[in-house]
Each structure stands twice: as structure tokens, then as C-alpha cells.
Design an enzyme around this catalytic site. Structure first.
Site, PDB file in Angstrom:
ATOM      1  N   LYS A  81       0.785  -1.126   0.004  1.00 36.93           N
ATOM      2  CA  LYS A  81       0.007   0.027  -0.046  1.00 36.93           C
ATOM      3  C   LYS A  81       0.698   1.181  -0.213  1.00 36.93           C
ATOM      4  CE  LYS A  81      -3.380  -0.933  -0.519  1.00 36.93           C
ATOM      5  NZ  LYS A  81      -3.656  -1.441  -2.057  1.00 36.93           N
ATOM      6  N   GLY A  83       2.233   2.491  -3.008  1.00 36.27           N
ATOM      7  CA  GLY A  83       2.126   2.896  -4.443  1.00 36.27           C
ATOM      8  C   GLY A  83       2.993   1.652  -5.560  1.00 36.27           C
ATOM      9  N   THR A  85       1.115  -0.502  -7.462  1.00 32.87           N
ATOM     10  CA  THR A  85       0.646  -0.629  -8.734  1.00 32.87           C
ATOM     11  C   THR A  85       1.159   0.517  -9.560  1.00 32.87           C
ATOM     12  OG1 THR A  85      -1.329  -1.727  -7.748  1.00 32.87           O
ATOM     13  CG2 THR A  85      -1.613  -0.665 -10.088  1.00 32.87           C
ATOM     14  N   TRP A  86       1.227   1.572  -8.843  1.00 35.28           N
ATOM     15  CA  TRP A  86       1.840   2.786  -9.830  1.00 35.28           C
ATOM     16  C   TRP A  86       3.193   2.737 -10.363  1.00 35.28           C
ATOM     17  CZ3 TRP A  86       2.398   8.371  -7.267  1.00 35.28           C
ATOM     18  CH2 TRP A  86       2.641   9.268  -8.376  1.00 35.28           C
ATOM     19  N   HIS A 144       7.205  -7.708  -2.289  1.00 37.89           N
ATOM     20  CA  HIS A 144       7.055  -6.773  -0.753  1.00 37.89           C
ATOM     21  C   HIS A 144       8.101  -7.313   0.242  1.00 37.89           C
ATOM     22  CE1 HIS A 144       3.635  -4.859  -2.171  1.00 37.89           C
ATOM     23  NE2 HIS A 144       2.620  -5.802  -2.188  1.00 37.89           N
ATOM     24  N   SER A 176      -4.754   3.026   4.253  1.00 36.19           N
ATOM     25  CA  SER A 176      -4.843   2.240   2.896  1.00 36.19           C
ATOM     26  C   SER A 176      -5.007   0.686   3.240  1.00 36.19           C
ATOM     27  CB  SER A 176      -3.787   2.749   1.955  1.00 36.19           C
ATOM     28  OG  SER A 176      -3.868   1.753   0.669  1.00 36.19           O
ATOM     29  N   ARG A 302      -8.146   2.828  -5.051  1.00 34.28           N
ATOM     30  CA  ARG A 302      -9.105   3.340  -3.828  1.00 34.28           C
ATOM     31  C   ARG A 302      -8.921   4.841  -4.215  1.00 34.28           C
ATOM     32  NH1 ARG A 302      -9.591   5.324   1.153  1.00 34.28           N
ATOM     33  NH2 ARG A 302      -7.443   5.462   1.531  1.00 34.28           N
ATOM     34  N   LYS A 303      -8.089   5.566  -3.841  1.00 33.83           N
ATOM     35  CA  LYS A 303      -7.874   7.016  -3.863  1.00 33.83           C
ATOM     36  C   LYS A 303      -6.852   7.408  -4.578  1.00 33.83           C
ATOM     37  CE  LYS A 303     -11.375   8.793  -0.653  1.00 33.83           C
ATOM     38  NZ  LYS A 303     -11.419   9.516   0.644  1.00 33.83           N
TER      39      LYS A 303
END
Length: 337
Positions: A81, A83, A85-86, A144, A176, A302-303
Site C-alpha cells: 500500500k 504505490g 501498482t503505480w 514486498h 490504505s 481506491r483514491k
């Protein structure tokens, strides 16, 4: 997967025996580890200072015993959580920018996790690391796992393998993770409360936690081996995405040419990988979950905002997290601001 099925596919008897030894070691080590309740269903076990699920623990052991690193390997590393994916999307698009047209890009058809494979997740499904040997070079992989859990043949300066790491304000990370956990909890279980999750997070008991130790492991490595580990802050990438995209490209050895700069390729990559663009792709609206794939594509979006914690955390929790962070970071030369 069933290990017997995996072993039956391998013709090299020496390799089979090696994998059997690792699995046996896992079975022997697991009962000796301190367990704690996970945030959704699985238990977490304390292993070499970090809290891991069984699949992450097994993956770490298999990587240490069997993973054949290549000098061109690129590892996208994050605490969950922060970033992930980014960063996967950015690294993939930077490295493959001359291979695809931005109007018909793989990121418009595939979730970034399909393009930059999750190392310990793949190992969990396949039962081994050997299938990764067939990936084309350079191999773009994601993890991770804490830096300290990788074998020296991967972290040594002479290996050539490079890590791109991103971290994030722990208050946003916590919120998150809390939302994410409640998405994944079985419907027959009550949601994990904010207080329960907060207590666990502060004690370091979360997937791949303690969060602060995870961050500091990569921070220290980036100082000692700046050509090996690139350390990024989520907030900096949000504030100056074009500058950070150029920085990643230089670190990966594929800097942008003057022609690419003139053609606004950096800007195209930033736009392509933005939360706004990726979250509206049909592939990332998919909410399908099953036993083979317990996390849907939609769960990763999500955001994507900085500072969303202000909408959830009461002042006392903010003060507690800030105090823990200050104590953990004291004397390290690092801060989240």
C-alpha cells in the site's frame, strides 16, 4: 499448489532434491515461529524480524535457495500500500516506451501486476522459482519482501540486479492497509476495526511489517549502494512526477533522449500511469475474486491521494503514529517530509 505435482514436472533429480530440502526446512521452521492473527484471514509469522504470511515466508526461502538472479533483473520493491501498482506501471512504461504506442498500450488492457509479476506470489502459485528463468531479459519483477531477506547474490553490488523502491507516509499507509484488509476479509467475518488494525500496525504486526523497518532497510541500502537501490517517496512522485520519471529512467540505464523530451514522452508516461487514467480502464474495474486469485484488479484502486489519513484518524492516533515514526527514524538521516 501441491508440491507433489510440482516435483513430478521436474526431470532434474538434483533440482527436485534441492526443492524438497527447502520445503522440508519450511515445514520445520514454521512451528518454531511466533504467530499472530493476520488482518484478513491468514496468520502472520515473525521471521528474521518481519511478519510474513506462509506464502511470503516460503517464497523468501525458495528465493534464497534457488532463485537464479540475472545482472539485468529489475525489482520493483514496496511495503504494501505504498504505490506498488503505480510504480509497476511507471517502470514498465519507462523501460518499454519504444515498444508500444501510447494510444494502444498494454496498460490499457492489462493490470500492472500482469506486466510486472509479483515474485513471491508467482512462486506461491508455481511452487518454484525455476519458471522465472524463462522470462525474457530484462526481467521486471515486483516484491514486498524486506531487503534484508534477499540473498547476498542479489544485493551484492557486483550482481547487477537493481531495486526501485517507493515508500509513503505511514499514516496514509495505515489507512490504505485498513481499507484493503476489509475488502479481502471473508464476508462471514466482521470488519477489522480501526482500533484493532491500529494497535497491530503500531506493534509492527502487519503484512511484511514492521513498516518502519522495511523502509529503513531499503533506505540504508540506497545510501550504501546508490547504483543498486533507487529510493523514492510517494509524495515526491505525486508532486514532481516528470522529474521522478526521468530519475527512474536514468537509474535503469535508459535515460530519455533529447528527441523523446521534445516529443513529450515523459509527459505521456506520467499521463498513462496516472491514477485517473489507470482506474478508468475496464480491466482495472474487474472485481472478480476466487481461491486462486483472492485480490481483484479493482482492489488495487481506491483514491491514490496524499493525506487522506486526515479523513479517518483521530488526533490521538496521529500523535501516536508520529511519535513512533520520529523514534524509529531518529539518527537515520531519513524523514517522510
Amino acid at each position: 499448489m501441491e508440491t507433489s505435482k510440482f516435483f513430478s514436472r521436474i526431470e532434474n533429480l538434483e533440482l527436485v532434491e534441492g526443492y524438497k530440502k527447502t520445503y522440508k526446512n519450511f515445514d520445520e521452521v514454521l512451528p518454531t515461529l511466533l504467530p499472530r492473527k493476520g488482518w484478513w484471514l491468514d496468520q502472520l509469522f515473525q521471521y528474521q524480524g518481519f511478519w510474513l504470511s506462509t506464502f511470503a515466508l516460503r517464497g523468501s526461502m525458495l528465493i534464497n535457495d534457488h532463485f537464479n538472479t540475472q545482472p539485468t533483473d529489475i525489482i520493483v520493491a514496496t511495503s504494501p500500500k505504498c504505490g506498488t501498482t503505480w510504480l509497476r506501471a511507471l517502470v514498465f512504461s519507462i523501460f518499454n516506451r519504444s515498444s508500444f504506442d501510447f494510444s494502444d498500450h498494454p496498460l490499457s488492457k492489462s493490470n500492472p501486476q500482469e506486466l510486472v509479476r509479483f515474485l513471491e506470489g508467482c512462486i506461491h502459485v508455481e511452487g518454484s522459482t525455476s519458471f522465472i528463468d524463462g522470462f525474457p531479459s530484462p526481467r521486471l519483477l515486483s516484491t514486498h519482501l524486506p531487503y534484508s531477506l534477499f540473498p547476498q547474490r542479489m544485493t551484492d553490488d557486483t550482481s547487477g540486479c537493481r531495486f526501485v523502491y517507493i515508500c509513503r507516509d505511514p499514516k496514509d499507509v495505515f489507512i490504505s492497509k485498513w481499507h484493503f484488509a476489509n475488502k479481502l476479509r471473508p464476508k462471514d467475518l466482521p470488519p477489522i476495526t480501526l482500533d484493532e488494525a491500529f494497535d497491530s500496525f503500531c506493534k509492527g504486526v502487519s503484512h511484511y511489517g514492521p513498516f518502519w523497518d522495511h523502509v529503513l532497510g531499503y533506505w540504508k541500502a540506497s545510501l550504501e549502494s546508490p547504483k543498486k537501490v533507487l529510493f523514492l517517496k510517494y509524495e515526491d512522485v505525486k508532486k514532481q512526477p516528470w522529474d521522478r520519471v526521468r530519475k527512474v529512467a536514468e537509474f535503469l540505464g535508459v535515460p530519455f533522449s533529447l528527441e523523446e523530451e521534445n516529443n513529450k514522452i515523459v509527459e505521456e508516461i506520467v499521463k498513462l500511469c496516472s491514477f485517473e487514467n489507470m482506474s478508468k480502464q475496464e480491466v482495472n474495474k474487474n472485481e472478480t475474486r476466487n481461491s486462486e486469485r483472492p485480490i481483484s484488479n479493482a482492489d488495487f484502486f481506491r483514491k491514490g491521494e496524499v493525506g487522506d489519513w486526515v479523513n479517518h484518524l483521530p488526533p490521538q492516533m496521529v500523535e501516536t503514529l508520529d511519535q513512533i515514526t520520529e523514534k524509529k527514524l531518529q539518527g537515520t538521516g531519513f524523514n517522510f517530509h
